[in-house]
Design an enzyme around this catalytic site. Structure first.
Site, PDB file in Angstrom:
ATOM      1  N   LYS A 115       1.044  56.147 -12.137  1.00 27.41           N
ATOM      2  CA  LYS A 115       0.962  56.431 -13.568  1.00 27.41           C
ATOM      3  C   LYS A 115       1.137  57.925 -13.871  1.00 27.41           C
ATOM      4  CE  LYS A 115      -0.552  52.162 -14.803  1.00 27.41           C
ATOM      5  NZ  LYS A 115      -0.754  51.418 -13.563  1.00 27.41           N
TER       6      LYS A 115
HETATM    7  C1  LIG Z   1      -0.559  50.081 -13.260  1.00 30.68           C
HETATM    8  C2  LIG Z   1      -0.496  49.704 -11.847  1.00 30.68           C
HETATM    9  C3  LIG Z   1       0.297  48.646 -11.392  1.00 30.68           C
HETATM   10  C4  LIG Z   1       1.054  47.751 -12.346  1.00 30.68           C
HETATM   11  O1  LIG Z   1       2.080  48.438 -13.024  1.00 30.68           O
HETATM   12  P1  LIG Z   1       2.717  47.812 -14.335  1.00 30.68           P
HETATM   13  O2  LIG Z   1       3.643  48.825 -14.862  1.00 30.68           O
HETATM   14  O3  LIG Z   1       1.563  47.537 -15.253  1.00 30.68           O
HETATM   15  O4  LIG Z   1       3.387  46.544 -13.929  1.00 30.68           O
HETATM   16  C5  LIG Z   1       0.368  48.427 -10.038  1.00 30.68           C
HETATM   17  N1  LIG Z   1      -0.310  49.163  -9.158  1.00 30.68           N
HETATM   18  C6  LIG Z   1      -1.093  50.193  -9.549  1.00 30.68           C
HETATM   19  C7  LIG Z   1      -1.829  50.976  -8.530  1.00 30.68           C
HETATM   20  C8  LIG Z   1      -1.202  50.504 -10.896  1.00 30.68           C
HETATM   21  O5  LIG Z   1      -1.967  51.525 -11.283  1.00 30.68           O
END
Ligand SMILES: *Cc1c(COP(=O)(O)O)cnc(C)c1O
Length: 470
Positions: free
Chosen positions: A112
């Site tokens: 993120k």
């Molecule tokens: C947010 C997240 C996901 C999922 O990603 P999306 O974009 O919501 O599909 C997978 N793994 C981790 C560690 C995350 O923080």
């Protein structure tokens, strides 16, 4: 570049306006009017280029008209300077034709950060140009909130409210938010699941009066700028493996469908991707939807990979919009049925279009633990449970097409989920130095019922007290 809503009943916006808006006023999600297309030689040229150069090339056409090139470049440089690996997103080999793209070298140890660090800088620019402030309200399954707190904590133009489902995220995830709260950052535990928290946020945004009163803005993965920023590493990784002169596949641990949708965007921009593999945990709505054509929400299961404990994958709406040939009336019908009846059936033509590009593989809890243990046993590499779901799904898809390299997105650092790692390997991964004192810091958060009126009052009071204090 102009942006249109999937539901066709909101005004089209510039990049800067869509960046601030997040969700469209008609409840839809913004998409660019058209996708820029890169030539083979441009893609080939990415091999060996610094991450920031590729990011500038990919993001510039999306931001055109709102953010000038020099400002964009400065924001990119500042965002990725906070990563602790020179390559930003290093690619490592796990086995025969199996690769791991490490997306967890940012300040909060999850992918993120790649989008959020840039988003906060672009948003500050866009708000400052307009002489505006914004109130960001977001729901988090753990990692988005931490990334937002790290990215927006020192941005004066913004009040940040982050909602998380109480007791359903890891201690590290929670502490990454609560120990940085204060000032313009408010962290709120909600009684309920991630979907409950997200529904509260959606209810706020659906209320025009509140949207205007608070100048509401969103940074969940529905924000287009996040998707655009995430498309970058698909190009970086693929070019490192010799694309465009060969094809590669990606396996992506998936919750809200934002990360993997960015891969689809990269493909639309010209990146020759063979398969996009949706890796789900026990919350397998997408795997079921691809298998049966029926998108049907169920009960949220608590797993070792909490950032994927989601039943409504918001960004899937964007893919549906494209698969339906950008028919916004059809999307209004599907999303209306989702809201009223908890599901909908995907028509056969769009379903075939989706299946032509995507696979979906469900990896259960036992398999997740086994995958963590296996990589540790075979190569002394620790992976987090989300990444393990991706590796499990990637291996399964690789068996069907062993000649096409499979790149698994490593979405979080193992130290973020120490309990799962310890269960699988007996080892507790240490936090990196910059977070070593996380468990001795003071936590600050509030606890609210799952109630839109309560949340509204809370936001109004917090914003008011901030103004009184300044
Ligand atoms: C947010 C997240 C996901 C999922 O990603 P999306 O974009 O919501 O599909 C997978 N793994 C981790 C560690 C995350 O923080």
């Amino acid at each position: 570049m102009k942006y249109i809503s999937t539901r066709g009943e909101a005004p089209s916006l510039s990049f800067g306006e869509a960046l601030i808006a997040g969700l469209a006023q008609d409840g839809g999600l913004y998409l660019p009017e058209a996708y820029p297309r890169l030539s083979e030689s441009e893609i080939a040229g990415f091999a060996g280029q610094p991450y920031a150069d590729v990011a500038e090339t990919i993001i510039a056409p999306f931001a055109a008209g709102s953010v000038d090139r020099k400002t964009l470049r400065a924001a990119i440089d500042a965002a990725y300077a906070r990563f602790d690996h020179a390559a930003v997103t290093p690619l490592v080999e796990l086995g025969d034709n199996l690769f791991l793209l490490e997306l967890f070298h940012g300040p909060t140890l999850a992918f993120k950060d790649l989008a959020m660090q840039l988003l906060s800088r672009l948003m500050r620019h866009v708000l400052a140009v307009r002489g505006r402030r914004a109130t960001i309200v977001g729901a988090t399954s753990g990692d988005t909130g931490a990334a937002a707190v790290a990215a927006f904590g020192d941005i004066d133009e913004v009040d940040l409210f982050i909602l998380y489902p109480k007791d359903r995220i890891s201690d590290v995830q929670r502490r990454q938010m609560t120990t940085f709260a204060g000032g313009n950052v408010h962290v709120v535990a909600i009684e309920g699941t991630f979907d409950d928290a997200q529904a509260l946020v959606k209810a706020l945004f659906a209320d025009k009066r509140l949207r205007d009163e608070f100048s509401l803005s969103g940074v969940n993965s529905i924000n287009w700028a996040r998707v655009a920023a995430q498309a970058v590493y698909y190009f970086v990784a693929a070019a490192a493996l010799g694309v465009p002169y060969r094809r590669v596949s990606f396996a992506v641990p998936t919750g809200n469908f934002g990360d993997i949708f960015a891969g689809w965007i990269a493909k639309r921009m010209g990146l020759p991707i063979e398969r996009l593999v949706i890796a789900t945990n026990a919350n397998d709505i997408l795997a079921r939807a691809l298998a049966t054509g029926r998108y049907e929400t169920g009960r949220v299961e608590v797993t070792q990979s909490p950032s994927m404990d989601i039943q409504v994958s918001s960004n899937f709406e964007r893919l549906l919009f494209e698969a339906y040939g950008r028919d916004s009336a059809a999307l209004r019908r599907l999303m209306g049925s989702l809201q009223k009846a908890g599901g909908f059936s995907i028509d056969s033509e769009p379903l075939a279009a989706i299946r032509a590009e995507f696979d979906a593989v469900r990896i259960g809890e036992t398999e997740t633990t086994e995958e963590i243990a296996r990589l540790w046993r075979e190569s002394r590499r620790l992976i987090d449970p989300h990444t393990a779901v991706g590796v499990g799904a990637g291996r399964a898809a690789l068996r069907a097409r062993p000649d096409v390299p499979m790149i698994v997105l490593g979405t979080a650092h193992p130290a973020k989920f120490p309990d799962a790692i310890e269960r699988a390997t007996g080892i507790s991964p240490p936090l990196p130095a910059h977070l070593a004192d996380l468990f001795s810091r003071q936590e600050r958060f509030d606890f609210l019922a799952n109630d839109a009126a309560v949340l509204e009052t809370y936001i109004r009071q917090r914003r008011a007290s901030k103004r009184a204090a300044s």
